[in-house]
Structure formats: C-alpha cells, structure tokens
Design an enzyme around this catalytic site. Structure first.
Site, short mmCIF file in Angstrom:
data_model
loop_
_atom_site.label_atom_id
_atom_site.label_comp_id
_atom_site.label_asym_id
_atom_site.label_seq_id
_atom_site.Cartn_x
_atom_site.Cartn_y
_atom_site.Cartn_z
N GLY A 91 2.65 5.19 -7.36
CA GLY A 91 3.77 5.81 -8.07
C GLY A 91 3.39 7.04 -8.85
N GLU A 120 -2.09 1.24 -0.99
CA GLU A 120 -1.20 0.08 -0.81
C GLU A 120 -1.67 -0.95 0.21
OE1 GLU A 120 1.00 3.14 -2.94
OE2 GLU A 120 -0.21 3.21 -1.13
N GLY A 166 2.89 1.85 -9.82
CA GLY A 166 3.91 0.97 -10.39
C GLY A 166 3.27 -0.21 -11.09
N ASP A 208 4.48 4.35 -0.24
CA ASP A 208 5.88 4.62 -0.52
C ASP A 208 5.98 5.85 -1.41
OD1 ASP A 208 4.87 3.37 -2.82
OD2 ASP A 208 6.74 2.31 -3.25
#
Length: 352
Positions: free
Chosen positions: A115, A138, A67, A146
């Site tokens: 992502g 992360e 992201g 995620d």
C-alpha cells in the site's frame, strides 16, 4: 491536527504536507488513514493557495510498509468484509493520486511496500533515497500485488516487473528508477532542504525544476547486470517453466529467485503471473485496479492469505501450509476464477 493523529497535515508556503503517522507500525495504512488521505487531497485540490502536495512518513524508517495486515487477517478469520470496503476506498485513492491535478511529490525514503507503493508510485514526482526499499511482497503471504502494482510492474522494462511481482523482492533506489517506480534520487540528508525549497514553488514547472536541482545519480543497482537472465527466465509462459529456467540458468541470483518462488503460495504465484500479463493489455490504471479488486476479493475468501499472514506475521513460524501445496494443484480454471466479474460489487473505476 495533533501529533497523535494517523495522518498529519500542515502547510509550508505553497505546499500541503501529508505525513503518515503510525511510526511504530511503519506507517501501515488503516481505513481511516485512507479516508484521511482522500480528504487531504480534496482540501488541496480546492485550495488555490496550494501549489503542490508532499507525502512522507513519520519515524524515519519508511514512508509506508503497506496495509494493516493484522487487521485484514482478523477480518478474514472472523468472516467479516471490512477489508473489502478498505480495498474499495484504497484503490479509488490510488486512482485519484494518479489523476491529481497538482504536483504530487512522494518522498519514498526508507521502507515503501504494498500500500505504500500505492500512495507514492502513482504520483507524478517520486523521490527515492539511499535508504529506499521498494517492494510488492504479496506472494509471500498468499496474496497478489494490488494498489495498481500490477499496472506499474507490467510497464517495467523487459521482465523486471514479472521478477518483482513473483518474488516480492525489495529494490533499492537505482533499480526502483530503472523499473519505473520512481523518478529522482535525492540523498536523504537533502530532503529537508528540498521540502523547504518546494514551499516557494508557484507552478508545476518550478516544482519539477526544484526536485531536479536536488537530485543526483543513484548508487549503482543490480538489475542492469542481471537483465539477460531475468528477461530470458521470466519470459516463459508458466510459473513452472519460469522456475525451471531459473534453476538451469547457472546464475546464483536466479537460483535464489527460484527458491523464493518455491516457498511462496502456488496459487498466488499463478494468479500474479496472470494478473501482470493481463495488466499489460489493459487500457489503463483504472482497469488494472478494477481487475485487482476482483482478485483481492477472491483471495480474501480463500485459504492462502490467512495462512500466509499467520505464518509470516502472527505465529512467525515461516512454515505456511499452502492449499494447494504445489503448483501442479493449481489449474487454469482455478486461476481464471480470480478474474471473474463481481456483478454489482464491481469497483467500476474504468467505467466511471
């Protein structure tokens, strides 16, 4: 679309090609790109002339580096909530990819992180090359895996997924295959021929056979030889015990992993361990995404995500000031709060 668009679409034979087109940002995802991907899947699902979808990244360096972290940082610093809306749509896209009714072929060439894993590793035909570097990094920025990453890593053999989730380590092709993050190895120089051949495929079976025809054995990875210490060390119940086992194992790679964990966000580590262990007991990807949405929202409102991005991306001083600073400052109650329901703000995939 013109070449300046962040998501490019073109049809070659029976295949709709989707190209993530922010090469200077390693094709990092923005909210508009997520919406563009969703619209492309709607187009492909409703077009009987389209047999399959192929997703790839522009620029030759990777499919997608994750992201847009700078945007998330600025959003959190300003007290806005646009990132939460982004995650809501992104996680819904991840679930849609997993359930897409036509072959979804992800060319995971080069960097595939965060992502980028979400828009590739939930597909049903996932191709890595000798240039692939796949990671969920992360914890190093005070965040938690995620985009369905906890679900994928929980399903990896033994404790390999726990190792990747906590350290954020990038793996090459063979280890991505071993961990279940990819299906086939195709040398990068053969990708143009593969995509040309896919254009002639009229059925799912033909797509699978074509990919297999271009696939070969990946160069040897590292994890097969390291399974013993990884499975032993990461089977521990707590992050503290995992680090203790890593430091006492006598393996140089284990010591390196321990040093990585000691530099990461203590809160992110404990929440990540809980998230992966919980994901292994959930009913499916949708339930894992619902859980990740709760965790992401709580992390967005906390201290360590902003501080981690500052240290890694903004100021680049590599000296984050985590809060709490040590693992002993993160209680079981602190971790549990990350998983509490969000009321009417729930993502609600598992119940929809």
């Amino acid at each position: 679309m013109n070449d300046d668009e962040p998501v490019l679409l073109h049809t070659d034979g029976r295949v709709l090609h989707i190209t993530l087109n922010r090469p200077r940002a390693l094709n990092a995802l923005t909210h508009s790109m997520v919406r563009g991907l969703d619209e492309a899947l709607t187009l492909a699902a409703g077009d009987d002339a389209v047999t399959a979808v192929v997703i790839q990244g522009a620029g030759g360096r990777g499919l997608c580096a994750g992201g847009d972290i700078r945007t998330i940082y600025e959003d959190a610093r300003a007290g806005r909530r646009a990132s939460v809306d982004f995650w809501r749509d992104e996680y819904r896209l991840n679930a849609r990819i997993a359930g897409f009714p036509k072959p979804y072929v992800a060319l995971m060439d080069g960097i595939v992180m965060g992502g980028g894993v979400g828009v590739s590793a939930h597909g049903d035909v996932r191709v890595v090359t000798e240039r692939s570097r796949v990671a969920m990094p992360e914890t190093g920025i005070g965040f938690v895996p995620d985009v369905g990453g906890t679900w994928l890593l929980a399903a990896a053999p033994g404790e390999l997924g726990t190792h990747l989730a906590l350290t954020g380590r990038a793996v090459e092709a063979a280890d991505a295959l071993l961990c279940g993050l990819a299906d086939h190895f195709v040398p990068s120089h053969r990708l143009p021929d593969l995509t040309s051949a896919l254009a002639r495929c009229a059925t799912r079976t033909e797509v699978t056979r074509t990919v297999r025809r271009y696939a070969t054995d990946a160069p040897q990875g590292e994890f097969e030889a390291q399974r013993a210490w990884i499975d032993d060390c990461y089977a521990a119940d707590t992050v503290e015990e995992i680090i203790g086992r890593l430091l006492s194992s006598g393996q140089p790679a284990a010591k390196e992993a321990a040093e990585t964990l000691l530099a990461a966000s203590p809160t992110a580590l404990k929440v990540t361990l809980a998230a992966v262990r919980r994901a292994a007991r959930l009913s499916g990807l949708e339930a894992a995404l619902d859980q990740e949405f709760r965790v992401s929202c709580r992390a967005f409102a906390g201290h360590d995500l902003v501080e981690g991005v500052r240290a890694r991306i903004i100021d680049k001083d590599r000296a984050p000031r985590w809060s709490p600073a040590g693992l002993d400052g993160v209680t079981a109650a602190d971790v549990a709060r990350y998983f509490e329901p969000l009321g009417d703000q729930e993502l609600g995939l598992a119940g929809s």
